[in-house]
Design a protein around this motif. Structure first.
Motif, PDB file in Angstrom:
ATOM      1  N   GLY A 264       0.810  -1.210   0.000  1.00 49.06           N
ATOM      2  CA  GLY A 264       0.000   0.000   0.000  1.00 49.06           C
ATOM      3  C   GLY A 264       0.838   1.252   0.000  1.00 49.06           C
ATOM      4  N   GLU A 265       0.180   2.398   0.094  1.00 50.93           N
ATOM      5  CA  GLU A 265       0.873   3.678  -0.043  1.00 50.93           C
ATOM      6  C   GLU A 265       1.853   3.938   1.094  1.00 50.93           C
ATOM      7  N   ASN A 266       1.679   3.290   2.243  1.00 51.49           N
ATOM      8  CA  ASN A 266       2.587   3.515   3.363  1.00 51.49           C
ATOM      9  C   ASN A 266       3.774   2.558   3.375  1.00 51.49           C
TER      10      ASN A 266
ATOM     11  N   LEU B  23       5.735   4.138  -1.274  1.00 49.49           N
ATOM     12  CA  LEU B  23       4.949   3.969  -2.497  1.00 49.49           C
ATOM     13  C   LEU B  23       3.938   5.093  -2.693  1.00 49.49           C
ATOM     14  N   GLY B  24       3.501   5.727  -1.611  1.00 49.83           N
ATOM     15  CA  GLY B  24       2.584   6.847  -1.754  1.00 49.83           C
ATOM     16  C   GLY B  24       3.173   8.013  -2.518  1.00 49.83           C
ATOM     17  N   LYS B  25       4.510   8.071  -2.609  1.00 44.22           N
ATOM     18  CA  LYS B  25       5.157   9.150  -3.352  1.00 44.22           C
ATOM     19  C   LYS B  25       5.278   8.834  -4.836  1.00 44.22           C
ATOM     20  N   VAL B  26       5.035   7.566  -5.217  1.00 48.82           N
ATOM     21  CA  VAL B  26       5.143   7.172  -6.629  1.00 48.82           C
ATOM     22  C   VAL B  26       3.815   7.486  -7.307  1.00 48.82           C
ATOM     23  N   ARG B  27       3.835   8.467  -8.184  1.00 49.83           N
ATOM     24  CA  ARG B  27       2.583   8.894  -8.820  1.00 49.83           C
ATOM     25  C   ARG B  27       2.216   8.057 -10.026  1.00 49.83           C
ATOM     26  N   LEU B  28       3.227   7.393 -10.634  1.00 48.95           N
ATOM     27  CA  LEU B  28       2.989   6.704 -11.905  1.00 48.95           C
ATOM     28  C   LEU B  28       3.974   5.562 -12.087  1.00 48.95           C
ATOM     29  N   PHE B  29       3.452   4.413 -12.556  1.00 52.62           N
ATOM     30  CA  PHE B  29       4.272   3.276 -12.968  1.00 52.62           C
ATOM     31  C   PHE B  29       4.084   3.109 -14.475  1.00 52.62           C
TER      32      PHE B  29
ATOM     33  N   THR C  99      -5.617   1.924  -4.204  1.00 55.13           N
ATOM     34  CA  THR C  99      -4.750   3.102  -4.337  1.00 55.13           C
ATOM     35  C   THR C  99      -4.121   3.196  -5.718  1.00 55.13           C
ATOM     36  N   PHE C 100      -3.739   2.038  -6.272  1.00 51.29           N
ATOM     37  CA  PHE C 100      -3.011   2.023  -7.545  1.00 51.29           C
ATOM     38  C   PHE C 100      -3.905   1.389  -8.616  1.00 51.29           C
ATOM     39  N   PHE C 101      -4.181   2.156  -9.670  1.00 57.76           N
ATOM     40  CA  PHE C 101      -5.177   1.754 -10.670  1.00 57.76           C
ATOM     41  C   PHE C 101      -4.516   1.547 -12.018  1.00 57.76           C
ATOM     42  N   ARG C 102      -4.838   0.407 -12.647  1.00 55.40           N
ATOM     43  CA  ARG C 102      -4.311   0.101 -13.990  1.00 55.40           C
ATOM     44  C   ARG C 102      -5.106   0.907 -15.014  1.00 55.40           C
ATOM     45  N   ALA C 103      -4.506   1.976 -15.505  1.00 53.13           N
ATOM     46  CA  ALA C 103      -5.205   2.885 -16.409  1.00 53.13           C
ATOM     47  C   ALA C 103      -5.296   2.327 -17.825  1.00 53.13           C
TER      48      ALA C 103
ATOM     49  N   ILE D 191       0.102   2.347 -14.620  1.00 52.89           N
ATOM     50  CA  ILE D 191      -0.626   2.269 -13.355  1.00 52.89           C
ATOM     51  C   ILE D 191      -0.484   3.624 -12.684  1.00 52.89           C
ATOM     52  N   ILE D 192      -1.598   4.194 -12.252  1.00 50.98           N
ATOM     53  CA  ILE D 192      -1.561   5.520 -11.640  1.00 50.98           C
ATOM     54  C   ILE D 192      -1.891   5.418 -10.148  1.00 50.98           C
TER      55      ILE D 192
END
Length: 243
Positions: A134-136, A152-158, A191-195, A200-201
């Motif tokens: 998760g983001e933490n 991971l909460g700081k990663v805006r984009l994969f 939290t992380f969505f496959r766009a 992944i955003i």
């Protein structure tokens, strides 16, 4: 939490102790200026946590850990050098703080300890590859000679780059040898969505959403990245984000 500070620099020990005064749950029970002093204190006082410098006269921080008999305390490394991050990761360090230590980074490290203590079932094995991240959660990233411990909460984009994935955080864009599909399996879908096929955003990073071609959506992330959500994924996105 019984804590021992190990650092050959007296000023560094004093500054860290001052910063730790902000955290009542951290009980600094002793200090050591080298590995030999630390080993005796660890044996006598049984600390639960070490703030451990790496470069010291005599044994370095890694050699100190190897010399501990019995169960080792949790470890947060404190150092002025980032080239030891890989080795620190191999020693299962909770965190890796670069000097001069900033209060917000220290706070992140302390929060990580508290999260582990509140959820001990996630603590072992420490390298559980099935754990949903998760983001933490904080992960180790290496690209060439550069290394990071990044939340991971700081990663805006994969972003998929063939057999690699590019992580976008701060002004950094390192590559990791993972497929986007395998990474998606590890990330918290809330939290992380496959766009789309390539991206992944991180949902909290979305700044603006616009209608796009063929029923898709165009999202703008904080920082300016524009990512298309495919038509099929747009249906899932609307369901996820609706009341």
């Amino acid at each position: 939490m019984k804590t021992l500070i190990v650092d050959d620099e007296r000023l560094a020990r004093n500054e860290l102790r001052r910063l730790l005064d902000n955290f009542p749950k951290i009980d600094v029970i002793g200090e050591a200026a080298n590995a030999d002093e630390a080993l005796k204190l660890i044996d006598d006082l049984q600390p639960e946590l070490l703030f451990l410098d790496i470069q010291m006269p005599g044994k370095n921080g890694f050699e100190l850990l190897s010399a501990i008999d019995g169960k080792s305390p949790e470890v947060i490394f404190t150092t002025a050098y980032d080239e030891y991050a890989i080795t620190a990761f191999e020693y299962n360090a909770l965190d890796y703080l670069l000097k001069p230590i900033e209060l917000n980074r220290l706070s992140e490290a302390i929060n990580r300890i508290e999260e582990n203590n509140h959820h001990p079932e996630t603590e072992a094995p420490r390298r559980d590859t099935n754990k949903v991240l998760g983001e933490n959660d904080q992960v180790f990233v290496k690209d060439g000679e550069k290394c990071w411990f990044v939340k991971l909460g700081k990663v805006r984009l994969f972003e998929s780059m063939g057999n690699y994935v590019r992580l976008h955080f701060d002004d950094q864009k390192p590559l990791v040898l993972k497929s986007l599909n395998s990474l998606e399996d590890r990330l918290d879908p809330n939290t992380f969505f496959r766009a789309n096929r390539k991206h992944i955003i991180n949902l909290p990073w979305i700044d603006k959403i616009e209608p796009w071609f063929s029923g898709g959506l165009l999202v703008t992330l904080k920082g300016g990245d524009k990512i298309e959500i495919s038509r099929r994924q747009a249906i899932r996105f609307k369901e996820l984000m609706s009341l």
